[in-house]
Design a protein around this motif. Structure first.
Motif, PDB file in Angstrom:
ATOM      1  N   TYR A   1      34.705  32.842  31.568  1.00 31.67           N
ATOM      2  CA  TYR A   1      34.053  34.149  31.547  1.00 31.67           C
ATOM      3  C   TYR A   1      34.592  35.044  32.664  1.00 31.67           C
ATOM      4  CZ  TYR A   1      30.373  37.591  32.469  1.00 31.67           C
ATOM      5  OH  TYR A   1      29.691  38.753  32.723  1.00 31.67           O
ATOM      6  N   PHE A   2      34.747  34.480  33.868  1.00 30.00           N
ATOM      7  CA  PHE A   2      35.232  35.273  34.991  1.00 30.00           C
ATOM      8  C   PHE A   2      36.708  35.625  34.846  1.00 30.00           C
ATOM      9  CE2 PHE A   2      31.512  33.261  37.162  1.00 30.00           C
ATOM     10  CZ  PHE A   2      30.829  34.442  37.371  1.00 30.00           C
ATOM     11  N   ARG A   3      37.468  34.733  34.238  1.00 32.42           N
ATOM     12  CA  ARG A   3      38.874  35.075  33.968  1.00 32.42           C
ATOM     13  C   ARG A   3      38.940  36.270  33.025  1.00 32.42           C
ATOM     14  NH1 ARG A   3      39.901  29.065  33.295  1.00 32.42           N
ATOM     15  NH2 ARG A   3      40.694  28.364  35.325  1.00 32.42           N
ATOM     16  N   GLY A   4      38.022  36.298  32.053  1.00 31.54           N
ATOM     17  CA  GLY A   4      37.980  37.427  31.128  1.00 31.54           C
ATOM     18  C   GLY A   4      37.467  38.703  31.772  1.00 31.54           C
ATOM     19  N   LEU A   5      36.678  38.559  32.851  1.00 35.45           N
ATOM     20  CA  LEU A   5      36.117  39.716  33.550  1.00 35.45           C
ATOM     21  C   LEU A   5      37.116  40.347  34.512  1.00 35.45           C
ATOM     22  CD1 LEU A   5      33.435  41.332  34.037  1.00 35.45           C
ATOM     23  CD2 LEU A   5      32.930  39.710  35.873  1.00 35.45           C
ATOM     24  N   LYS A   6      38.191  39.621  34.825  1.00 29.73           N
ATOM     25  CA  LYS A   6      39.150  40.054  35.846  1.00 29.73           C
ATOM     26  C   LYS A   6      39.652  41.483  35.605  1.00 29.73           C
ATOM     27  CE  LYS A   6      43.677  38.880  37.797  1.00 29.73           C
ATOM     28  NZ  LYS A   6      44.795  37.893  37.788  1.00 29.73           N
ATOM     29  N   ALA A   7      39.982  41.808  34.358  1.00 25.51           N
ATOM     30  CA  ALA A   7      40.547  43.124  34.042  1.00 25.51           C
ATOM     31  C   ALA A   7      39.566  44.255  34.329  1.00 25.51           C
ATOM     32  CB  ALA A   7      40.987  43.163  32.579  1.00 25.51           C
ATOM     33  N   ASP A   8      38.260  43.987  34.184  1.00 26.44           N
ATOM     34  CA  ASP A   8      37.255  45.038  34.367  1.00 26.44           C
ATOM     35  C   ASP A   8      36.605  45.024  35.748  1.00 26.44           C
ATOM     36  OD1 ASP A   8      37.560  45.956  31.729  1.00 26.44           O
ATOM     37  OD2 ASP A   8      36.229  44.378  30.991  1.00 26.44           O
ATOM     38  N   ALA A   9      36.822  43.950  36.528  1.00 22.07           N
ATOM     39  CA  ALA A   9      36.116  43.790  37.802  1.00 22.07           C
ATOM     40  C   ALA A   9      36.409  44.934  38.770  1.00 22.07           C
ATOM     41  CB  ALA A   9      36.473  42.456  38.439  1.00 22.07           C
ATOM     42  N   LYS A  10      37.676  45.304  38.926  1.00 19.14           N
ATOM     43  CA  LYS A  10      38.027  46.372  39.858  1.00 19.14           C
ATOM     44  C   LYS A  10      37.402  47.695  39.431  1.00 19.14           C
ATOM     45  CE  LYS A  10      42.416  44.427  41.490  1.00 19.14           C
ATOM     46  NZ  LYS A  10      43.886  44.642  41.575  1.00 19.14           N
ATOM     47  N   LYS A  11      37.403  47.959  38.131  1.00 16.13           N
ATOM     48  CA  LYS A  11      36.812  49.188  37.614  1.00 16.13           C
ATOM     49  C   LYS A  11      35.308  49.207  37.883  1.00 16.13           C
ATOM     50  CE  LYS A  11      36.460  51.886  33.308  1.00 16.13           C
ATOM     51  NZ  LYS A  11      35.013  51.795  33.068  1.00 16.13           N
ATOM     52  N   LEU A  12      34.645  48.069  37.656  1.00 16.21           N
ATOM     53  CA  LEU A  12      33.209  47.982  37.901  1.00 16.21           C
ATOM     54  C   LEU A  12      32.882  48.154  39.383  1.00 16.21           C
ATOM     55  CD1 LEU A  12      32.334  44.971  35.562  1.00 16.21           C
ATOM     56  CD2 LEU A  12      31.566  47.331  35.275  1.00 16.21           C
ATOM     57  N   LEU A  13      33.702  47.565  40.246  1.00 17.27           N
ATOM     58  CA  LEU A  13      33.477  47.710  41.687  1.00 17.27           C
ATOM     59  C   LEU A  13      33.671  49.155  42.129  1.00 17.27           C
ATOM     60  CD1 LEU A  13      35.194  44.490  43.096  1.00 17.27           C
ATOM     61  CD2 LEU A  13      32.786  45.093  43.304  1.00 17.27           C
ATOM     62  N   HIS A  14      34.685  49.801  41.571  1.00 17.58           N
ATOM     63  CA  HIS A  14      34.948  51.199  41.936  1.00 17.58           C
ATOM     64  C   HIS A  14      33.799  52.098  41.500  1.00 17.58           C
ATOM     65  CE1 HIS A  14      37.301  54.760  42.903  1.00 17.58           C
ATOM     66  NE2 HIS A  14      36.954  55.262  41.726  1.00 17.58           N
ATOM     67  N   GLU A  15      33.236  51.815  40.345  1.00 18.21           N
ATOM     68  CA  GLU A  15      32.161  52.657  39.821  1.00 18.21           C
ATOM     69  C   GLU A  15      30.822  52.378  40.495  1.00 18.21           C
ATOM     70  OE1 GLU A  15      32.175  51.793  35.684  1.00 18.21           O
ATOM     71  OE2 GLU A  15      33.891  53.095  35.226  1.00 18.21           O
ATOM     72  N   ASN A  16      30.563  51.115  40.836  1.00 18.39           N
ATOM     73  CA  ASN A  16      29.235  50.723  41.307  1.00 18.39           C
ATOM     74  C   ASN A  16      29.180  50.251  42.760  1.00 18.39           C
ATOM     75  OD1 ASN A  16      27.741  50.794  38.572  1.00 18.39           O
ATOM     76  ND2 ASN A  16      29.524  49.530  38.135  1.00 18.39           N
TER      77      ASN A  16
END
Length: 215
Positions: free
Chosen positions: A13-28
Motif C-alpha cells: 500500500y505504501f509503495r503505491g502511495l509513494k507517487a502521491d505522498a509528496k503531493k499530499l505533504l505539499h498540500e496538507n
C-alpha cells in the motif's frame, strides 16, 4: 486499507502511495497514519519510509547525544528524552539544527506515554499570518537564540563557593573545546541554571531570524 491486512499488504500500500505522498505533504503539510502493524517495529518503520522514497540520515545532534539512537544505521532516533529536560515543555519548532533542515521527516510511536505524550502539529504559515505585525517586526529585529545543549553540573552545589569559582573558568574552556569538535555550527557556552535551579553549562546557538525571508 482493510483492517485485517497483512504487513506485506501494508507495505505494498505504501509503495503505491509513494507517487502521491509528496503531493499530499505539499498540500496538507503532514500525513497522519494510524492502525498499521508495519510501523510497530524499527525494521518495519524503516521499510515504511523507504517504501515512500525517504532516506535515512544522521541526526545533526547525534555527536552531543541529545537524542539516543534506536538504530543509527536505520536513521532512527528517540525524541529528546533526558532527565534534565523532564521539566521542559517542547514547544512548536521546525526540525532544523544550525544550517541543517530535512525536507521531510517521519515520526513513529512504538510505546504510548503513560500520561500525556500528545504529538502536536502546527501550520507555521497559518500561524505566521495570525501574528501581529508589530510583534513580528520586533522579533525579526531582535532575532532569537535557542539552547542547543545542556551540560548538567548539579554536583557543583555541594562545593565551597571559592572552589566553585576557581573551577568554573577551566571547565567552561574545556566544554567549549569539546563542543567545537562535536557540532558543525557556532555556539556560545555560558554558565547558567537548569529548570530546577542547579548549575549547568548551556550551549547557545547563534542569533538567527525567526522568519526566513524568501530569497
Amino acid at each position: 486499507m482493510a483492517a485485517d491486512a497483512t504487513v506485506e499488504e501494508e507495505l505494498a500500500y505504501f509503495r503505491g502511495l509513494k507517487a502521491d505522498a509528496k503531493k499530499l505533504l505539499h498540500e496538507n503539510g503532514a500525513i497522519v497514519l494510524r492502525g498499521f502493524d508495519l510501523m510497530k517495529t524499527p525494521d518495519g518503520f524503516q521499510a515504511f519510509y523507504l517504501a515512500l522514497g525517504m532516506e535515512p540520515c544522521d541526526d545533526p545532534l547525534q555527536s552531543v547525544a541529545a537524542r539516543d539512537a534506536v538504530d543509527k544505521d536505520k536513521g532512527l532516533y528517540e525524541a529528546v528524552n533526558k532527565e534534565s529536560r523532564s521539566k521542559y515543555f517542547v514547544g512548536m519548532h521546525n526540525e532544523q539544527v544550525g544550517i541543517r533542515s530535512p525536507k521531510r521527516a517521519a515520526f513513529v510511536c512504538f510505546k504510548a506515554a503513560d500520561q500525556g505524550g500528545e504529538f502536536l502539529l502546527n501550520d507555521c504559515r497559518a500561524m505566521f499570518r495570525e501574528l501581529p505585525e508589530d510583534m513580528v517586526a520586533e522579533l525579526y529585529e531582535k532575532q532569537v537564540r535557542f539552547i542547543a545543549a545542556e551540560i548538567p553540573l548539579g554536583f557543583f552545589e555541594a562545593m565551597h563557593p571559592a572552589v566553585r569559582r576557581a573551577l568554573e573558568p577551566p571547565l567552561l574552556q574545556f566544554a567549549e573545546k569539546m563542543a567545537k569538535q562535536k557540532v558543525d555550527f557556532d555556539i556560545d557556552l555560558v554558565w547558567n541554571e537548569d529548570a530546577e535551579g542547579k548549575r549547568c553549562i548551556h550551549a547557545i546557538a547563534p542569533p538567527q531570524p525567526p522568519i526566513v525571508r524568501h530569497p
